[in-house]
Design a protein around this motif. Structure first.
Motif, mmCIF file in Angstrom:
data_model
loop_
_atom_site.group_PDB
_atom_site.id
_atom_site.type_symbol
_atom_site.label_atom_id
_atom_site.label_comp_id
_atom_site.label_asym_id
_atom_site.label_seq_id
_atom_site.Cartn_x
_atom_site.Cartn_y
_atom_site.Cartn_z
ATOM 1 N N ILE A 1 0.865 -1.198 0.000
ATOM 2 C CA ILE A 1 0.000 0.000 0.000
ATOM 3 C C ILE A 1 0.891 1.236 0.000
ATOM 4 N N VAL A 2 0.670 2.114 -0.972
ATOM 5 C CA VAL A 2 1.444 3.359 -1.067
ATOM 6 C C VAL A 2 0.476 4.531 -1.162
ATOM 7 N N PHE A 3 0.737 5.572 -0.389
ATOM 8 C CA PHE A 3 -0.022 6.819 -0.465
ATOM 9 C C PHE A 3 0.847 7.853 -1.176
ATOM 10 N N PHE B 1 -12.304 1.187 2.061
ATOM 11 C CA PHE B 1 -11.514 0.936 0.851
ATOM 12 C C PHE B 1 -10.269 0.106 1.161
ATOM 13 N N LEU B 2 -9.510 0.505 2.173
ATOM 14 C CA LEU B 2 -8.248 -0.182 2.473
ATOM 15 C C LEU B 2 -8.473 -1.642 2.872
ATOM 16 N N THR B 3 -9.635 -1.921 3.473
ATOM 17 C CA THR B 3 -9.910 -3.303 3.897
ATOM 18 C C THR B 3 -10.480 -4.160 2.764
ATOM 19 N N ARG B 4 -10.537 -3.599 1.531
ATOM 20 C CA ARG B 4 -10.920 -4.411 0.356
ATOM 21 C C ARG B 4 -9.718 -5.212 -0.154
ATOM 22 N N LEU B 5 -8.520 -4.889 0.348
ATOM 23 C CA LEU B 5 -7.296 -5.496 -0.163
ATOM 24 C C LEU B 5 -7.339 -7.018 -0.073
ATOM 25 N N THR C 1 -16.966 17.210 8.042
ATOM 26 C CA THR C 1 -16.542 15.854 7.684
ATOM 27 C C THR C 1 -15.026 15.838 7.572
ATOM 28 N N ARG C 2 -14.395 14.985 8.369
ATOM 29 C CA ARG C 2 -12.925 14.936 8.342
ATOM 30 C C ARG C 2 -12.446 14.085 7.171
ATOM 31 N N SER C 3 -11.440 14.575 6.475
ATOM 32 C CA SER C 3 -10.890 13.844 5.328
ATOM 33 C C SER C 3 -10.232 12.545 5.789
ATOM 34 N N GLY C 4 -10.618 11.444 5.140
ATOM 35 C CA GLY C 4 -10.012 10.154 5.453
ATOM 36 C C GLY C 4 -8.533 10.127 5.146
ATOM 37 N N LEU C 5 -8.101 10.918 4.142
ATOM 38 C CA LEU C 5 -6.683 10.951 3.778
ATOM 39 C C LEU C 5 -5.869 11.661 4.849
ATOM 40 N N ARG C 6 -6.436 12.720 5.428
ATOM 41 C CA ARG C 6 -5.720 13.408 6.511
ATOM 42 C C ARG C 6 -5.593 12.493 7.725
ATOM 43 N N GLN C 7 -6.686 11.799 8.052
ATOM 44 C CA GLN C 7 -6.691 10.962 9.257
ATOM 45 C C GLN C 7 -5.784 9.739 9.111
ATOM 46 N N VAL C 8 -5.778 9.137 7.913
ATOM 47 C CA VAL C 8 -5.058 7.875 7.734
ATOM 48 C C VAL C 8 -3.554 8.049 7.934
ATOM 49 N N GLN C 9 -3.048 9.262 7.723
ATOM 50 C CA GLN C 9 -1.617 9.494 7.936
ATOM 51 C C GLN C 9 -1.257 9.303 9.409
ATOM 52 N N ASP C 10 -2.153 9.726 10.302
ATOM 53 C CA ASP C 10 -1.911 9.545 11.740
ATOM 54 C C ASP C 10 -2.046 8.081 12.143
ATOM 55 N N LEU D 1 -1.786 5.129 10.053
ATOM 56 C CA LEU D 1 -0.967 4.097 9.408
ATOM 57 C C LEU D 1 0.508 4.442 9.244
ATOM 58 N N GLU D 2 0.897 5.674 9.571
ATOM 59 C CA GLU D 2 2.318 6.030 9.465
ATOM 60 C C GLU D 2 3.139 5.055 10.306
ATOM 61 N N GLY D 3 4.138 4.423 9.690
ATOM 62 C CA GLY D 3 4.994 3.493 10.432
ATOM 63 C C GLY D 3 4.544 2.045 10.381
ATOM 64 N N VAL D 4 3.339 1.786 9.832
ATOM 65 C CA VAL D 4 2.872 0.400 9.722
ATOM 66 C C VAL D 4 3.665 -0.303 8.618
ATOM 67 N N GLN D 5 4.099 -1.528 8.889
ATOM 68 C CA GLN D 5 4.926 -2.270 7.931
ATOM 69 C C GLN D 5 4.189 -2.488 6.615
ATOM 70 N N ASP D 6 4.909 -2.305 5.499
ATOM 71 C CA ASP D 6 4.419 -2.508 4.130
ATOM 72 C C ASP D 6 3.419 -1.440 3.686
ATOM 73 N N VAL D 7 3.311 -0.357 4.476
ATOM 74 C CA VAL D 7 2.536 0.821 4.068
ATOM 75 C C VAL D 7 3.525 1.967 3.954
ATOM 76 N N HIS D 8 3.483 2.697 2.837
ATOM 77 C CA HIS D 8 4.460 3.765 2.617
ATOM 78 C C HIS D 8 3.747 5.062 2.230
ATOM 79 N N PHE D 9 4.213 6.184 2.787
ATOM 80 C CA PHE D 9 3.685 7.503 2.427
ATOM 81 C C PHE D 9 4.744 8.245 1.605
#
Length: 338
Positions: free
Chosen positions: A143-145, A261-265, A286-295, A297-305
């Motif tokens: 997963i890459v953002f 979306f991410l859990t469709r993987l 409404t809070r942006s899912g993209l803004r929140q996901v950085q907090d 998933l940052e540092g989770v293995q195999d996920v890259h920003f």
């Protein structure tokens, strides 16, 4: 009165091998040489025969030497140098420490000669260091953002990697999706079939596909399900195996949509999520899912920003300046409490 210390001066002679015609190195009508002279106004660059002499501050001369070395490496691959490529090479060399000593990280030649996809007589490749790192991250991670302003090639490069993965049989299908949030509840009132209604929101994805594939093959690939272009709502309840999945305009997902979306993987799949956190079109509150996901998933293995900036804008130069100007304005407003 304080005097500005003078920089140590230096001079260097760069001998150009006969294998590199000077017109290819200096550009038609010396257009590339003019770009270099503009970038180093305090240096003197003289060309005589197959030699280039640079005189000026030691840091400038070292960088000019490195620049010509990099340009020759690019030309050796058979790829022409352009004014844009010279400007980007100078920016990369400056960012890596004024071109002195050993290069830090990737060199301009490595960035500018990395081919992703060749289609219909043109080659898609990264044009900046951050773009190369983004493309490399897509190869290395599941997963890459790709987060950055308009014009940084986030979606275009992701789609080129998706087509490359399909052609090399790494995946069986490509799924392209984006939220149709701009339409809101009005979607039902738009004329035509469901396809007609969602088409304006998906059109940029079709346009990029047409750059990368034979346009005649696209309807056939879509009819077979090999390429699917659909609104984000169509992803709910599915598990996506053997697929390269791109979520575009992800700043317009809610937190719940992003998690969905991410859990469709599924197995043997890859996800690339692209968006610009400064361009959120969601309703107030409404809070942006993209803004929140950085907090989250940052540092989770195999996920890259991968974060791109105005320096990575590959549209008209003015676009980068516009992005910078808006950023300064937004920062000023936030400091003033507006």
């Amino acid at each position: 009165m304080t005097q500005t210390p003078t920089q140590p001066q230096a001079s260097a002679q760069i001998r150009i091998p006969a294998a590199h015609p000077m017109v290819m190195l200096l550009g038609s009508g010396d257009s590339l040489l003019r770009v270099i002279e503009t970038a180093f106004p305090a240096a003197d660059i003289h060309v005589r025969g197959n030699e280039i002499r640079a005189t000026g501050a030691a840091a400038d001369v070292a960088l000019i030497q490195r620049l010509f070395d990099e340009m020759m490496l690019v030309l050796r691959t058979g790829q022409p140098m352009t004014e844009d490529a010279v400007e980007r090479s100078i920016a990369m060399l400056r960012a890596s420490g004024n071109g002195q000593g050993e290069p830090q990280g990737e060199t301009p030649a490595e960035v500018l000669t990395q081919n992703i996809l060749s289609s219909r007589g043109r080659t898609i490749r990264p044009k900046t260091l951050n773009q190369k790192r983004y493309v490399d991250a897509i190869d290395k991670h599941t997963i890459v953002f790709g987060i950055g302003p308009a014009g940084t090639g986030k979606t275009y490069l992701a789609m080129a990697k998706a087509v490359q993965a399909l052609q090399s049989k790494q995946v069986n299908r490509i799924i392209l999706t984006r939220p149709a949030v701009e339409a809101g509840e009005r979607l039902g009132f738009l004329p035509g079939t469901l396809f007609d209604k969602i088409d304006p929101y998906l059109r940029p994805l079709y346009d990029a596909l047409h750059d990368m594939l034979d346009p005649d093959s696209i309807p056939r690939l879509m009819a077979a399900g090999t390429i699917e272009v659909a609104p984000l709502a169509y992803m709910r309840g599915r598990t996506l195996n053997d697929a390269f999945i791109i979520l575009d305009e992800a700043q317009n997902t809610s937190a719940e949509q992003m998690k969905m979306f991410l859990t469709r993987l599924g197995f043997d799949s890859k996800i690339v999520v692209t968006g610009d956190v400064t361009q959120v079109d969601l309703p107030n509150g409404t809070r942006s899912g993209l803004r929140q996901v950085q907090d989250i998933l940052e540092g989770v293995q195999d996920v890259h920003f991968s974060r791109l900036t105005s320096q990575d804008v590959v549209r008209h130069k003015l676009v980068g300046r516009i992005v910078d100007a808006y950023e300064k304005y937004d920062n000023r407003d936030s400091h003033n409490g507006k």
